[in-house]
Structures are given as C-alpha cells and as structure tokens.
Scaffold this active site. Structure first.
Site, short mmCIF file in Angstrom:
data_model
loop_
_atom_site.label_atom_id
_atom_site.label_comp_id
_atom_site.label_asym_id
_atom_site.label_seq_id
_atom_site.Cartn_x
_atom_site.Cartn_y
_atom_site.Cartn_z
N ASN A 181 0.82 -1.21 0.00
CA ASN A 181 0.00 0.00 0.00
C ASN A 181 0.85 1.26 0.00
O ASN A 181 0.56 2.23 -0.71
CB ASN A 181 -0.92 0.02 1.24
CG ASN A 181 -2.25 -0.66 0.98
OD1 ASN A 181 -2.70 -0.74 -0.16
ND2 ASN A 181 -2.88 -1.14 2.04
N HIS A 186 -3.19 2.94 -2.24
CA HIS A 186 -4.32 2.17 -1.71
C HIS A 186 -5.25 1.67 -2.81
O HIS A 186 -5.91 0.64 -2.65
CB HIS A 186 -5.09 3.01 -0.69
CG HIS A 186 -4.35 3.17 0.60
ND1 HIS A 186 -4.37 2.23 1.61
CD2 HIS A 186 -3.53 4.17 1.04
CE1 HIS A 186 -3.62 2.63 2.61
NE2 HIS A 186 -3.08 3.80 2.29
N GLU A 217 -6.11 -7.01 5.46
CA GLU A 217 -5.56 -7.93 4.46
C GLU A 217 -5.61 -9.37 4.95
O GLU A 217 -4.90 -10.23 4.42
CB GLU A 217 -4.12 -7.54 4.12
CG GLU A 217 -3.11 -7.74 5.23
CD GLU A 217 -2.99 -6.53 6.16
OE1 GLU A 217 -1.94 -6.44 6.84
OE2 GLU A 217 -3.91 -5.70 6.22
#
Length: 302
Positions: A181, A186, A217
C-alpha cells in the site's frame, strides 16, 4: 413467467382448496403441497419454502400448533406464514400474529386478493434476502464478511461435532501488505485484495467451502470434512492460483510477487471448543508461518 427461485408451501387438508390455490399461484412460484400438519412440518424442513399458506383448522393439529413448531426450529424459523381460514375471528387473528404469522387469507378465496397478498409477501421476502446478503458481504472483495464468518464458523463447528468429521480453519494474511500500500497506493492495494479473493473463489468449489475477509488484508477459510492432507492440497492450490496472477510486489521480503502466509488448524469431531479457541490457534500458527519467512503454510491439529 414462473419464478422457480421462490417456493410456496400450501398446507390444507381439503383437496379442493389445494387445487384452487395451485391454479391461482402456479405461475408465480414453485408450489409444494401438504395435506396435514405433520406433513407441513416435514416438507418445510426438507424444502425450506419462502412462504407457507397454512390452514388454521386441520384434523391432526391446528395451524397454530404447526407455526409454533416451525418458528421454534432454527432451520425453518424464517419461513413466512400466511394463515388461511374460513373463520373471521379477531382473537384467532391476534393469536396468529403473536405466533409469527404475517397475514391472513379468508375462505372462500377471492382470486385477486390471494394473488395480491402472496405476491406482496414474496416481493418482501425477496427484498429481505437481498438486504441480508448485502449485510453479509464484504463491500470491496464481494466475498463474505466478518459478520457472516462468525455465524458460519459456529455452525460448522457444531456440524463437525454432530457428524463426526474433521474441520479445517485457515487464517490467511497477505505478506508485507503495508509495504504494498505504501509504495503502490491504496487503489492498487484494493485491486490486489480483489485478486486474492478471486484466487480463493477459483479453488474453493465444494458446496460448503467458505471464505471471508477477516479484516484488512486477512482472510479466513473454512473447509468442512477436511483432514491435514486434504487441507494442504487445497491451500497449496490457493497459493498456486495467486502465484499465477503474478501480482508484482517489489517491496516484499518474501517474493517478487504478492504472496500469502497461512495458519491452519484441524478440528477433530470429539473436541468441545469455541470459535474463539479455533481462531486463537489459527492465529498462533499464522504467526509461526510469518516467523518462518512467510509465503507458506503452517498446519496442525488442535
């Protein structure tokens, strides 16, 4: 056009009444018949109809007794029930609604009223199911969310104990996802999580195989009737499916592509354990997989 996706169970001891209701409703839903209370309960459990048209007065047991049994069973409690009666009695109406009925249809039947009320309730049922599905889906990945996972895990643990099988529960973490990220953004991270979820769906093909987004995640897989060897095979196929997507991750210390680490626990049927126990053990095994260098599976029996 007939809507085969919705089912209506007609319960009436009079053949003539069943015939009339069938003629009125056969183009609106799949019709199932029961001619007494005992058969009604049996068929409700077997077919799980969306809606039941339930005669109040029957020889073996009343419609009120039937709905009490239907509503007390977790499997059938969400079936909507319309009472069918020839007696317009306010006390009976009140009792029927108190027991969980959603409407009344009176004999002799008026075709337009029967069709209108049944169609109204079928539409409400359809909308309620859609809202329920949305409430249990993860908005980003389209797979089940944590709320649905809690329900399924509890149900599968109970089923595993009852059926004397083995159950696998695997907690999965995307390796070095914060780095992903931070460097790719993102938006790219969201796209990557969708591809991870797709990898799970491609492999988990058995009817009760289940995957949910656990949070961030992290994902969780539930594999009913699965031993260590079978679980290893399925998880390896999941890892292979993800590897084939070749999602570039130049900032991972585990691989040049996006990978996952997995902690999987096998639950024996004779174990009396809670979902929290299973999740704690899976989390511990996931930690071991990360400590061992990530991009791998650690699996043990509980």
């Amino acid at each position: 056009m007939k809507n085969l996706s919705q089912k209506v169970l007609i319960v009436d001891d009079e053949k003539a009444n069943r015939k009339i209701l069938k003629e009125l409703l056969q183009d609106e839903a799949t019709i199932i018949f029961a001619k007494n209370g005992a058969q009604a309960v049996e068929l409700a459990r077997k077919h799980l109809p969306d809606l039941m048209l339930l005669d109040v007065i029957m020889p073996d047991r009343s419609g009120f007794e039937v709905i009490e049994e239907i509503k007390s069973d977790k499997k059938t409690m969400n079936i909507s029930v319309i009472f069918v009666t020839g007696l317009a009695n306010s006390d009976d109406e009140e009792r029927g609604f108190d027991l969980g009925g959603c409407d009344y249809i009176y004999k002799p039947f008026k075709a337009n009223i029967v069709i209108a009320r049944v169609m109204m309730h079928l539409e409400l049922i359809k909308q309620r199911k859609m809202l329920n599905e949305v409430a249990h889906l993860d908005a980003l990945t389209g797979i089940s969310n944590r709320r649905r996972m809690d329900i399924v895990l509890a149900d599968e643990l109970a089923a595993n104990k009852r059926d004397h099988k083995k159950l696998a529960v695997a907690l999965i973490d995307v390796d070095y996802f914060k780095h992903y990220n931070d460097h790719y953004g993102h938006g790219a991270g969201d796209a990557a999580l969708k591809k991870v979820a797709t990898s799970f769906r491609e492999v988990l093909q058995r009817p009760r195989d289940f995957v949910a987004r656990y949070g961030g995640e992290e994902f969780l897989i539930i594999l009913p009737d699965s031993n260590i060897e079978g679980t290893q095979l399925i998880i390896n196929n999941v890892m292979k499916a993800l590897a084939e997507k070749a999602i570039k991750h130049e900032y991972s210390l585990a691989s040049e592509f996006l990978t996952i680490s997995i902690g999987a626990v096998i639950v024996e049927s004779d174990q009396s354990i809670t979902p929290a126990d299973v999740l704690a053990k899976a989390d511990k095994l996931l930690y071991q997989a990360k400590e061992n260098g990530r991009n791998q599976l650690v699996i043990e029996s509980l």
